[in-house]
Scaffold this motif. Structure first.
Motif, PDB file in Angstrom:
ATOM      1  N   GLY A 111     -36.209  14.286 -13.417  1.00  0.00           N
ATOM      2  CA  GLY A 111     -35.116  14.048 -13.962  1.00  0.00           C
ATOM      3  C   GLY A 111     -35.054  13.150 -14.937  1.00  0.00           C
ATOM      4  N   MET A 112     -35.906  11.836 -14.781  1.00  0.00           N
ATOM      5  CA  MET A 112     -36.126  10.712 -15.549  1.00  0.00           C
ATOM      6  C   MET A 112     -36.960  11.011 -17.154  1.00  0.00           C
ATOM      7  SD  MET A 112     -36.593   7.745 -13.016  1.00  0.00           S
ATOM      8  CE  MET A 112     -35.427   7.060 -11.914  1.00  0.00           C
ATOM      9  N   GLU A 113     -37.782  12.280 -16.854  1.00  0.00           N
ATOM     10  CA  GLU A 113     -38.407  12.940 -17.815  1.00  0.00           C
ATOM     11  C   GLU A 113     -37.544  13.003 -19.091  1.00  0.00           C
ATOM     12  OE1 GLU A 113     -41.477  13.420 -18.799  1.00  0.00           O
ATOM     13  OE2 GLU A 113     -42.427  12.777 -16.957  1.00  0.00           O
ATOM     14  N   LEU A 114     -36.146  13.054 -18.850  1.00  0.00           N
ATOM     15  CA  LEU A 114     -35.196  13.165 -19.965  1.00  0.00           C
ATOM     16  C   LEU A 114     -35.018  11.883 -20.987  1.00  0.00           C
ATOM     17  CD1 LEU A 114     -32.322  15.082 -18.091  1.00  0.00           C
ATOM     18  CD2 LEU A 114     -33.821  15.949 -19.690  1.00  0.00           C
ATOM     19  N   ILE A 150     -32.656   5.976 -15.643  1.00  0.00           N
ATOM     20  CA  ILE A 150     -33.058   5.638 -14.051  1.00  0.00           C
ATOM     21  C   ILE A 150     -32.028   6.206 -13.156  1.00  0.00           C
ATOM     22  CG2 ILE A 150     -33.766   3.632 -12.530  1.00  0.00           C
ATOM     23  CD1 ILE A 150     -34.866   2.187 -14.723  1.00  0.00           C
ATOM     24  N   LEU A 151     -30.589   5.664 -13.457  1.00  0.00           N
ATOM     25  CA  LEU A 151     -29.685   5.900 -12.420  1.00  0.00           C
ATOM     26  C   LEU A 151     -29.304   7.451 -12.288  1.00  0.00           C
ATOM     27  CD1 LEU A 151     -27.628   2.775 -12.713  1.00  0.00           C
ATOM     28  CD2 LEU A 151     -29.278   3.315 -11.014  1.00  0.00           C
ATOM     29  N   LYS A 152     -29.038   8.100 -13.274  1.00  0.00           N
ATOM     30  CA  LYS A 152     -28.563   9.447 -13.592  1.00  0.00           C
ATOM     31  C   LYS A 152     -29.161  10.233 -12.567  1.00  0.00           C
ATOM     32  CE  LYS A 152     -27.761  13.419 -16.542  1.00  0.00           C
ATOM     33  NZ  LYS A 152     -27.916  13.951 -17.754  1.00  0.00           N
ATOM     34  N   PRO A 153     -30.590  10.608 -12.862  1.00  0.00           N
ATOM     35  CA  PRO A 153     -31.320  11.336 -11.734  1.00  0.00           C
ATOM     36  C   PRO A 153     -31.252  10.865 -10.378  1.00  0.00           C
ATOM     37  CG  PRO A 153     -32.530  11.008 -13.461  1.00  0.00           C
ATOM     38  CD  PRO A 153     -31.549   9.768 -13.688  1.00  0.00           C
ATOM     39  N   GLU A 154     -31.035   9.744  -9.895  1.00  0.00           N
ATOM     40  CA  GLU A 154     -30.923   9.215  -8.364  1.00  0.00           C
ATOM     41  C   GLU A 154     -29.531   9.698  -7.951  1.00  0.00           C
ATOM     42  OE1 GLU A 154     -31.658   5.168  -8.146  1.00  0.00           O
ATOM     43  OE2 GLU A 154     -33.766   5.156  -8.819  1.00  0.00           O
ATOM     44  N   VAL A 155     -28.554   9.709  -8.855  1.00  0.00           N
ATOM     45  CA  VAL A 155     -27.275  10.175  -8.260  1.00  0.00           C
ATOM     46  C   VAL A 155     -27.332  11.737  -8.304  1.00  0.00           C
ATOM     47  CG1 VAL A 155     -24.857  10.251  -9.162  1.00  0.00           C
ATOM     48  CG2 VAL A 155     -26.051   8.070  -9.609  1.00  0.00           C
ATOM     49  N   LEU A 156     -27.950  12.254  -9.156  1.00  0.00           N
ATOM     50  CA  LEU A 156     -28.044  13.880  -8.742  1.00  0.00           C
ATOM     51  C   LEU A 156     -28.819  14.260  -7.787  1.00  0.00           C
ATOM     52  CD1 LEU A 156     -28.076  14.720 -12.534  1.00  0.00           C
ATOM     53  CD2 LEU A 156     -26.063  14.792 -11.088  1.00  0.00           C
ATOM     54  N   VAL A 157     -29.867  13.363  -7.372  1.00  0.00           N
ATOM     55  CA  VAL A 157     -30.589  13.965  -6.468  1.00  0.00           C
ATOM     56  C   VAL A 157     -30.330  13.589  -4.994  1.00  0.00           C
ATOM     57  CG1 VAL A 157     -33.056  13.326  -5.343  1.00  0.00           C
ATOM     58  CG2 VAL A 157     -32.805  13.906  -8.019  1.00  0.00           C
ATOM     59  N   PHE A 158     -29.530  12.306  -4.766  1.00  0.00           N
ATOM     60  CA  PHE A 158     -29.138  12.159  -3.614  1.00  0.00           C
ATOM     61  C   PHE A 158     -28.029  13.275  -2.648  1.00  0.00           C
ATOM     62  CE2 PHE A 158     -29.726   7.318  -4.229  1.00  0.00           C
ATOM     63  CZ  PHE A 158     -30.439   7.117  -2.835  1.00  0.00           C
ATOM     64  N   PRO A 159     -27.371  13.908  -3.259  1.00  0.00           N
ATOM     65  CA  PRO A 159     -26.728  15.123  -2.793  1.00  0.00           C
ATOM     66  C   PRO A 159     -27.686  16.336  -2.183  1.00  0.00           C
ATOM     67  CG  PRO A 159     -25.511  14.403  -4.475  1.00  0.00           C
ATOM     68  CD  PRO A 159     -26.851  13.609  -4.632  1.00  0.00           C
ATOM     69  N   MET A 160     -28.760  16.311  -3.020  1.00  0.00           N
ATOM     70  CA  MET A 160     -29.808  17.216  -2.440  1.00  0.00           C
ATOM     71  C   MET A 160     -30.571  16.612  -1.201  1.00  0.00           C
ATOM     72  SD  MET A 160     -33.053  18.017  -4.689  1.00  0.00           S
ATOM     73  CE  MET A 160     -32.206  18.690  -6.093  1.00  0.00           C
ATOM     74  N   MET A 161     -30.750  15.704  -1.049  1.00  0.00           N
ATOM     75  CA  MET A 161     -31.352  15.242   0.046  1.00  0.00           C
ATOM     76  C   MET A 161     -30.406  15.105   1.258  1.00  0.00           C
ATOM     77  SD  MET A 161     -34.372  13.891  -1.097  1.00  0.00           S
ATOM     78  CE  MET A 161     -34.110  15.546  -2.160  1.00  0.00           C
ATOM     79  N   PHE A 162     -29.265  14.842   0.959  1.00  0.00           N
ATOM     80  CA  PHE A 162     -28.031  15.016   2.208  1.00  0.00           C
ATOM     81  C   PHE A 162     -28.009  16.465   2.421  1.00  0.00           C
ATOM     82  CE2 PHE A 162     -23.704  15.759   3.426  1.00  0.00           C
ATOM     83  CZ  PHE A 162     -23.869  15.198   4.445  1.00  0.00           C
TER      84      PHE A 162
END
Length: 313
Positions: A111-114, A150-162
């Motif tokens: 995601g950060m590749e954006l 940095i933060l946008k991908p992390e916010v989007l990936v956390f639900p996936m981990m959950f």
């Protein structure tokens, strides 16, 4: 008793198979991946070193380039080390926590590749509004852009981990892949994974929206480039935009192919899917230093100072 032996929420380990169907070629594939990784390390570390040591390069464009280089290093390292462990040392086991951790870093760095979207914005301002470049891309705004990257991908990936963490796994967890990915891991669960699939499609939708934004940015850049009075300036702008757009086309095509084949590509050979998924992670970090870095005149000149061309005697 048999059901009790195999029913648990979190398996202790997953087994990664590498690239099923191409086991005989694993050693040659590993040499290719290792070579790509070494080039990635050299290219991105060179960019970071040059920008750090040269105060004249402490400008918005090169700050964004450094962010992209750090992302490239993180993405490659999160992936290649595990793959080489499988190919070279037969280290196929990975803990559930390790699998989730690798999944988090791979999807987050992807995601950060954006950051290339920010690079497109930088080029747009430089060409379309050069007199206000330093005002529009002030340090505070660059810091904010970096924070969003940095933060946008992390916010989007956390639900996936959950979603993955909540799934029960009821059989031997053999993952026919060289690393842990969201849908590939979710499909091993003995539960309804529609929520995982829908969230994956939501991420694809966001990816397409980002791609449209990047495309529109470069359309505006090209329009501005054609209005430049100097032919050399037009050619330089077109050359830069062309290489950037080609890189993004390759990256996004491979990303979308990887995402969609997990859901709709049952007829595609598994080995082809895994190779494409691997290349969409490994190739951009190797090519980005060349496309976005060395092609910049300032970086190119400093690279030549470090690696001078051999002169004919």
């Amino acid at each position: 008793m048999l059901l009790l032996n195999y029913t648990y929420s979190h398996p202790s380990t997953f087994i990664l198979l590498g690239i099923p169907g191409l086991e005989a070629a694993h050693i040659w594939i590993s040499i290719l991946f290792c070579t790509v990784y070494i080039i990635t390390l050299l290219g991105n570390c060179t960019i970071l070193l040059i920008v750090k040591t040269d105060p004249s390069l402490h400008q918005p464009m090169f700050y964004l380039l450094c962010v992209l280089s750090v992302v490239d290093l993180g993405l490659s390292t999160a992936t290649v080390r595990r793959m080489l462990g499988i190919f070279w040392f037969n280290f196929r086991e990975i803990s559930f926590g390790g699998c989730l951790t690798q999944m988090f870093f791979i999807h987050t760095f992807t995601g950060m590749e954006l950051a290339v979207l920010a690079m497109a914005f930088d080029r747009y301002v430089a060409i379309c509004d050069p007199l206000r470049y330093t005002v529009i891309l002030a340090k505070k705004r660059i810091a904010l852009i970096g924070l969003v990257i940095i933060l946008k991908p992390e916010v989007l990936v956390f639900p996936m981990m959950f979603l993955v963490d909540c799934l029960p796994f009821c059989s031997a967890c053999v993952l026919a892949h060289a690393y842990c990915k969201h849908m590939g891991t979710a499909k091993l669960a003995c539960a309804d994974i529609r929520a995982n699939g829908e969230y994956d499609l939501f991420l694809v939708y966001l990816l397409v929206m980002d791609l449209i934004m990047i495309f529109l940015s470069y359309v505006r850049i090209l329009q501005a480039a054609f209005r430049l009075p100097s032919k050399d300036a037009r050619l330089k702008a077109l050359s830069t935009c062309g290489s950037h757009m080609a890189m993004m086309f390759i990256f996004y095509t491979l990303v979308l192919f990887s995402y969609l084949t997990h859901r709709f590509g049952q007829q595609i050979p598994r080995s082809v899917h895994i190779l494409v998924a691997s290349f969409h992670i490994l190739m951009p970090p190797m090519l980005n230093p060349v496309i976005y870095g060395v092609r910049a005149k300032e970086i190119h000149e400093r690279v030549l100072r470090i690696f001078p061309r051999e002169r004919a005697s």
